[in-house]
Design an enzyme around this catalytic site. Sequence first.
Site, mmCIF file in Angstrom:
data_model
loop_
_atom_site.group_PDB
_atom_site.id
_atom_site.type_symbol
_atom_site.label_atom_id
_atom_site.label_comp_id
_atom_site.label_asym_id
_atom_site.label_seq_id
_atom_site.Cartn_x
_atom_site.Cartn_y
_atom_site.Cartn_z
ATOM 1 C CB CYS A 58 -52.743 -4.080 31.839
ATOM 2 S SG CYS A 58 -51.170 -3.689 31.608
ATOM 3 C CG HIS A 113 -52.386 -6.788 26.422
ATOM 4 N ND1 HIS A 113 -53.270 -8.030 25.794
ATOM 5 C CD2 HIS A 113 -52.196 -7.465 27.595
ATOM 6 C CE1 HIS A 113 -52.705 -8.590 26.900
ATOM 7 N NE2 HIS A 113 -52.733 -8.446 27.469
ATOM 8 C CG ASP A 137 -48.476 -0.962 30.774
ATOM 9 O OD1 ASP A 137 -48.509 -2.121 31.099
ATOM 10 O OD2 ASP A 137 -47.848 -1.930 29.686
ATOM 11 C CD GLN A 189 -55.324 -6.273 30.665
ATOM 12 O OE1 GLN A 189 -54.760 -7.242 30.909
ATOM 13 N NE2 GLN A 189 -56.200 -5.043 31.710
ATOM 14 N NE ARG A 230 -56.994 -9.651 29.663
ATOM 15 C CZ ARG A 230 -55.750 -10.367 29.234
ATOM 16 N NH1 ARG A 230 -55.052 -9.538 30.580
ATOM 17 N NH2 ARG A 230 -55.120 -10.784 28.791
ATOM 18 N NE ARG A 233 -49.533 -12.480 26.746
ATOM 19 C CZ ARG A 233 -49.294 -11.900 28.064
ATOM 20 N NH1 ARG A 233 -48.254 -11.885 29.202
ATOM 21 N NH2 ARG A 233 -50.836 -11.069 28.056
HETATM 22 N N1 NVA Z 1 -46.444 -3.612 27.893
HETATM 23 C C1 NVA Z 1 -47.006 -4.665 28.780
HETATM 24 C C2 NVA Z 1 -47.956 -5.447 29.281
HETATM 25 C C3 NVA Z 1 -48.031 -6.292 29.960
HETATM 26 C C4 NVA Z 1 -49.354 -7.238 30.248
HETATM 27 C C5 NVA Z 1 -45.954 -5.349 28.429
HETATM 28 O O1 NVA Z 1 -45.662 -5.555 26.893
HETATM 29 O O2 NVA Z 1 -45.141 -5.994 29.005
HETATM 30 N N1 CP Z 2 -52.384 -8.111 31.805
HETATM 31 C C1 CP Z 2 -51.738 -9.240 31.365
HETATM 32 O O1 CP Z 2 -51.439 -9.892 30.039
HETATM 33 O O2 CP Z 2 -50.765 -10.069 32.538
HETATM 34 P P1 CP Z 2 -49.868 -11.457 32.153
HETATM 35 O O3 CP Z 2 -48.664 -11.146 31.435
HETATM 36 O O4 CP Z 2 -49.698 -11.468 33.593
HETATM 37 O O5 CP Z 2 -50.635 -12.021 31.225
#
Ligand code: NVA
Ligand code: CP
Length: 320
Positions: A279, A144, A239, A147, A307, A117
């Site tokens: 998500c 993502h 989201d 997800q 997940r 990530r």
């Molecule tokens: N769009 C959000 C998703 C978190 C799982 C982010 O990138 O923070």
């Molecule tokens: N939805 C998701 O990716 O959650 P986290 O940021 O907690 O991993």
Amino acid sequence: MAENTTNPYAGNPLAGRDCLRLLDLSPEEARLVLDTAAKQKAEWKDGIYVRPYDGKAVAVILEKPSMRTRNSFDVGITRLGAHSIIMSDDHSAFSRGETVKDTTLVLERFVDAIVIRTFAQSKVEEIAKWASIPVVNALTDDYHPCQVLADLLTIEEHLGKLSDLTMAYVGDGNNMANTYLEGGALTGMNVRVATPEGYEPDAKNLEECQKGAATTGSELTVMRDPIEAVTGADIIVTDTWTSMGEEEEHDRRLRDFQGFQVNSELMSHAKDSAIFMHCLPAHRGEEVTDEVMDGSRSVIYDEAENRLHAQKALLSLLMA
Ligand code: NVA
Ligand code: CP
């Protein structure tokens, strides 16, 4: 080394591959991941499981915060018999100025897959360029995929299919919106994305998805009006308006996204059978109300559970 002849995933078309974005998969390969996840999930509940990666290791590198991704990968990797090395501090992965090449080429001497990530999609691509082991995108600024695999699994569980359904995504045209468009292109699910002006999903990705959708028949559209997007839709999804790394823009975004909240009034335009997805983490009172999050149409906790199942299936196939 003795060959592991008990691996039921040996010889599958995803063996040894990466998953950097969903369009890395063909529609048939996405189907294989979803079917594998559904099968593994059902079998786990019946106490049936295989541990094909006994003695192997997976590096999970987190350069942004995470709760769901971290824990679902950790548990999934453990259930496959492998060991997870979670690197989420500033001292253990790409933090000391060492090149991506050197870090990757060393890491792959220890581990059998890398889950990452990070911010830039180009970093994930560079790791994959150097790595001879599978690399999985666990969220970047652009995508993502893990997800959305979980979300597709959840939709099939609740609505019985993907093809010919319509998803309405209301909010920021961010990494989730980009990836839902890919998910639609792969599965024949129509995806409507409604955003305020200036927050549209990535245009190049949309074009690639629309090309991909030609074979599956999904309609992928970007629009301005949340009510138009939601009307008659089967799945309503949103989201956060302020993704990780955008915290300084929070106040401006709160203003710009007025009218894009998923609330009971907006949900009333969807089909009676429509489900609500997010998500998580959610910012209750911003992009979605408590009433919708906690309402009878919300499947957010099934989505989070999936997940684990989707990623475990993906690793089962990639690591074979
Ligand atoms: N769009 C959000 C998703 C978190 C799982 C982010 O990138 O923070
Ligand atoms: N939805 C998701 O990716 O959650 P986290 O940021 O907690 O991993």
